[in-house]
Write an enzyme that holds these catalytic residues in place. Structure first.
Site, PDB file in Angstrom:
ATOM      1  N   GLU A  82       0.726  -1.178  -0.194  1.00 18.95           N
ATOM      2  CA  GLU A  82      -0.066   0.112  -0.116  1.00 18.95           C
ATOM      3  C   GLU A  82       0.831   1.373  -0.017  1.00 18.95           C
ATOM      4  O   GLU A  82       0.399   2.172  -0.776  1.00 18.95           O
ATOM      5  CB  GLU A  82      -0.762   0.018   1.230  1.00 18.95           C
ATOM      6  CG  GLU A  82      -1.834  -1.182   1.410  1.00 18.95           C
ATOM      7  CD  GLU A  82      -2.783  -1.367  -0.102  1.00 18.95           C
ATOM      8  OE1 GLU A  82      -3.131  -0.264  -0.523  1.00 18.95           O
ATOM      9  OE2 GLU A  82      -2.887  -2.562  -0.398  1.00 18.95           O
ATOM     10  N   ARG A 135     -16.672  -8.586  -6.259  1.00 22.24           N
ATOM     11  CA  ARG A 135     -15.791  -9.338  -7.017  1.00 22.24           C
ATOM     12  C   ARG A 135     -15.280 -10.577  -6.189  1.00 22.24           C
ATOM     13  O   ARG A 135     -15.205 -11.620  -6.981  1.00 22.24           O
ATOM     14  CB  ARG A 135     -14.475  -8.454  -7.116  1.00 22.24           C
ATOM     15  CG  ARG A 135     -13.500  -8.355  -5.746  1.00 22.24           C
ATOM     16  CD  ARG A 135     -12.440  -7.642  -6.251  1.00 22.24           C
ATOM     17  NE  ARG A 135     -12.540  -6.146  -6.164  1.00 22.24           N
ATOM     18  CZ  ARG A 135     -11.661  -5.377  -5.688  1.00 22.24           C
ATOM     19  NH1 ARG A 135     -10.467  -5.632  -5.252  1.00 22.24           N
ATOM     20  NH2 ARG A 135     -11.824  -3.830  -6.094  1.00 22.24           N
TER      21      ARG A 135
END
Length: 909
Positions: A343, A839
């Site tokens: 990240e 998803r």
């Protein structure tokens, strides 16, 4: 109007917002000039420059709604009377349009066009090209419509038992439109000024630090935050909470804070300590400063994914960010470090420089996955994470990309479901793998300079893949056309298998597309690149010679570096994204080297040889006597990476053979291989980081193989822990393996109940995950059904863990039939709960059926897909699952007899 002029000056000064262009023109349908709301992409006639956003969420106690208003300043690139923004699951209560002088324009009409999630505003007269216009909208929405977009999260304090709440966001890829109307495509970068209304005793956070606070009364205040630099809408984040933080600083003195619920603040120390190390490394590595004035990392109790790279305000599922060294072992520590490294890499690759549209998502996620390895290694090189990259990232995606139903890294994206679907291993892992391959053949220094130029030249902009090649080309110079070399790797699915044979004093080298299913058409689907690649071939020989050549034709001859009877290892240290198949004599020499002195190959290379061999055999390109022969030496292997490969590839054989008459034969071979290393490692915690990771894997394999010591020791530790978890606490690094074995071999429902009860009160997210996995290991039909019932109860297993629980259960062969029947019965309820565009939902059924291996199971799968034709984000995964089942059926018919024959000859009875 002073703010408008100031913002225009800021944008011109930054020089960051170039005129937006839609994705690559080859991917765009013909526009509908008269009715642009019919197009899946927003028109390019307007460019958003700045948002003034006001949000008023009511999430306290039973509150579940929000209201707000947004003012969007836009540049008019082409005269138009149509303004379109994205909305989803919200009500627009007022629409107004103003010119630069503040004059309100007359509207012809406004309406929602739900197929494309648009709000359409039509003015009576066109706004002229070259002018600016401001759209003001007021809106309301729900905070309890799923855990994406803008939503309410709750938690129960571990000590006080008091329930508290927070309002938080998760936008990537296409859910900013659930929080406020906006141009919700990454190509549109804008500045944002955000104001949040909230209780005064709660804290509000966004991407930027607060600029002013207005007290409304004793209970309420409004916090306005500094204007952000230009960024895409999916990177916006705002949170209102009662969380505390711990803080330190980055190398440039900017504040770094890690936030957690108050009862778990003591679990942020590790993230707090390593965050600045990683971020400072990236600043130096990229030679690009971190541009925001602060960096926050925030653990959310309910979060649908591992983390999201909101710029300056990174959010995580709290179990992925928080680390309690008293409850979590080295694997969990590595997990926290790796997701942070991923990240934080996005602060440069993804946030500062952003893919223009989701078809080029790999420029965000492939980069972050690649640099994640470097970030982890910078903090703790002893984790050997750079080695694990090959066995745990590259090899799994080689398997995925070997299917005929795979996809290129860059593909057309025209709607949110397609965008959600590309957040997959092809984007992340193959993207990282080809960057690693590039670094190998370009050299570390040239590669680093190319990345730095890419980031510096495109700061605050959006990019396509060609921009990356252009930056690298400037550093490489005229000797190599990097775009020509890399185009097929990015725009063609799959990869080559390289054939190596000796013909006289020459090496005969070939390349063809590798396909796991031997019956698949190698030319399907058609590719303009003909499934031919520029393959970087590095090699070394038994005699110590090394070299490098390019293979850019279907076949080629090269002078042989071999002298006499010696082996050659092509794809040195696994740096290339391809497989290698040798002629029989060379395989024999490689196998002899492994058996006599396996250190003649590096640990990465041994892992590579095993993975290539077993997968070439699965594809019927190599006989199983050769492939399994490559593993015989492993009875002496002590390295983590080769065992990673054995574990992964043996799992396939285990699942195929489970329930067959010869399953015990394979178990015996696993026992034969693991006995020495199991006896060496034992079940006592200790050793290096990689030994601790290896012990868990070997315990799993060895207990499966029937190692009496493994079973007796792990089950006795488990039973003692069941009796008294304090006095008989299980060592951290063997907990998952002990809980697994304990419930795998347990015949007592009371033991399962005890693990369940401890799951419900665990205060470490990673320990809860250990319990969740263990609960799925049972073979008791009643307990499996009870567990499945719990997954549908939010108070027992939260929504964020539902798909993890199902995935864990699907890996238990003894539970698969029950799970499949339950899934068919409950599928509609699951869709209603999570939404067809989720998803994880799109992957769920394909993952459940991925080890089906009979014609009857194939037909059941096809019938299910026909009954539920709307696949949402899972269309490609359904296609892939059907091909996988066909491959499995073929394996059972053709390969199983050869495996059984080899085992019969090589496993002592």
């Amino acid at each position: 109007m002073e703010r408008v002029f100031a913002l225009l000056l800021l944008l011109l000064t930054v020089g960051a917002v170039s005129p937006s262009q839609p994705p690559s023109s080859s991917f765009i349908p013909e526009p509908h000039a008269e009715e642009p709301w019919l197009d899946p992409f927003l028109p390019s006639s307007l460019e958003p420059l700045h948002y003034d956003l006001y949000q008023n969420p009511d999430f306290y106690y039973d509150g579940s709604t929000f209201s707000g208003r947004v003012s969007i300043l836009m540049s008019v690139l082409n005269a138009t009377d149509i303004i379109i923004v994205h909305i989803k699951a919200m009500n627009i209560t007022a629409s107004k349009v103003y010119d630069l002088n503040g004059n309100r324009l007359t509207l012809k009409d406004t309406f929602a066009y739900e197929p494309n999630q648009y709000w359409v505003v039509r003015t009576l007269n066109p706004v002229p090209e070259g002018s600016t216009v401001t759209l003001e909208l007021e809106f309301t929405g729900s905070l309890t419509n799923g855990i994406v977009g803008y939503y309410k999260s709750t938690y129960v304090h571990d000590v006080t038992g008091v329930t508290s709440w927070l309002a938080t966001t998760k936008f990537q890829p296409s859910d900013a439109r659930k929080a406020f109307p906006n141009f919700d495509e990454p190509r549109f970068k804008s500045t944002f000024t955000i104001t949040l209304r909230h209780w005064s005793n709660f804290t509000s956070l966004t991407n930027m630090p607060p600029e002013s606070i207005v007290t409304i009364d004793d209970e309420w205040q409004e916090t306005t935050f500094a204007t952000s630099p230009p960024m895409s809408s999916y990177l916006v984040c705002f949170i209102i909470c009662d969380f505390p933080f711990k803080n330190n600083t980055l190398v440039d003195g900017k504040p770094h804070r890690v936030w957690a619920r108050p009862d778990r603040l003591d679990q942020v120390d590790y993230a707090l300590s390593v965050g600045p190390i990683i971020q400072n490394f990236y600043i130096e590595e990229f030679n690009v400063p971190y541009p925001l004035p602060k960096l926050d990392q925030f653990g959310v109790p309910d979060y649908p994914s591992g983390a999201t790279e909101h710029w300056g305000m990174i959010t995580y599922r709290d179990s992925r960010l928080l680390y309690d060294p008293a409850q979590v072992g080295d694997s969990g520590k590595q997990g926290t470090l790796s997701i942070m490294a991923h990240e934080l890499a996005h602060n440069h690759a993804g946030d500062l420089v952003t893919c223009r549209y989701w078809d080029d998502l790999w420029l965000n996620e492939g980069f972050a996955s690649f640099y994640e390895v470097k970030g982890v290694t910078q903090v703790d090189p002893g984790m050997f994470y750079d080695g694990q990259f090959f066995s745990r990232t590259v090899q799994p995606v080689l398997n995925t990309d070997g299917a005929n139903s795979s996809r290129p890294i860059v593909i057309p994206i025209t709607n949110p479901n397609e965008a959600n679907a590309v957040f997959d291993s092809i984007t992340y892992d193959k993207g990282a793998a080809i960057l690693s391959m590039m670094e190998s053949f370009l050299g570390r220094d040239t590669f680093r300079r190319g990345v730095t130029r890419f980031l510096q030249d495109n700061s605050y902009k959006t990019v396509v893949t060609d921009d990356l090649w252009a930056a690298f080309q400037q550093e490489i110079g005229p000797g190599l056309d990097i775009k020509e070399v890399m185009t097929a790797w990015v725009y063609s699915m799959g990869y080559p298998v390289v054939g190596i044979s000796i013909q006289g004093n020459q090496l005969y080298v070939t390349q063809k597309r590798f396909l796991t299913n031997p019956l698949s058409d190698p030319d399907s689907p058609p590719s303009e690149y003909g499934y031919q690649w520029h393959v970087p071939l590095n090699y070394r020989t038994q005699g110590g010679q090394t070299g490098f050549v390019w293979l850019d034709t279907p076949e080629a001859f090269f002078p042989s570096p071999l002298t006499g009877s010696e082996w050659i290892k092509v794809n040195t240290d696994h740096t290339g994204f391809y497989r290698v198949n040798y002629e029989p004599n060379l395989w024999t020499l490689i196998t002899q080297q492994l058996n006599s002195d396996f250190t003649g190959f590096t640990e990465v290379e041994r892992s590579n040889l095993i993975n290539d061999g077993l997968n070439l055999a699965r594809a019927e390109l190599l006989t199983y006597d050769v492939a399994l022969g490559l593993t015989e030496y492993a009875s002496s292997e002590t390295g983590l990476l080769p065992w990673d490969s054995i574990y992964a590839d043996f799992f396939y054989i285990y699942y195929m053979m489970a329930g067959t008459a010869d399953h015990a034969l394979f178990q015996s071979y696993v026992l034969q291989l693991t006995t020495n290393i199991m006896n060496k490692l034992g079940v006592a915690d200790g050793g290096s980081h990689t030994e601790k990771l290896l012990r868990t894997k070997i315990m799993k394999l060895s207990c499966y193989g029937g190692h009496s010591g493994c079973i007796q020791n792990s089950t006795s530790i488990f039973k003692a822990w069941i009796e008294d978890e304090v006095a008989n606490s299980v060592a951290l690094n063997i907990r998952r393996a002990v809980y697994d074995s304990g419930l795998s071999f347990s015949t007592l429902q009371s033991e399962w109940d005890t693990v369940w009860n401890r799951y419900t009160v665990a205060t470490s997210g990673q320990e809860k995950d250990n319990f969740l996995y263990a609960l799925t290991r049972t073979r008791d039909t009643q307990l499996i059904n009870r567990f499945l019932g719990y997954t549908m109860d939010e108070t027992k297993i939260p929504s964020q863990d539902f798909f993890t629980a199902i995935d864990y259960l699907a890996s238990n062969h003894g539970a698969i039939d029950i799970l499949w029947d339950w899934m068919q019965t409950n599928y509609d309820a699951i869709v209603a709960r999570f939404g067809i565009d989720n998803r994880s939902l799109g992957r769920m059924v394909p993952e459940i059926v991925s080890y089906f291996n009979t014609d009857a199971q194939l037909q059941e799968t096809l019938d299910f897909y026909a009954l539920h034709p709307d696949a949402g984000t899972g269309a490609r995964f359904r296609e892939e699952s059907v091909q996988t089942i066909n491959t499995n059926i073929r394996w059972m018919e053709v390969s199983l007899p050869y495996v059984v024959a080899w085992l019969s000859q090589n496993v002592p009875l």
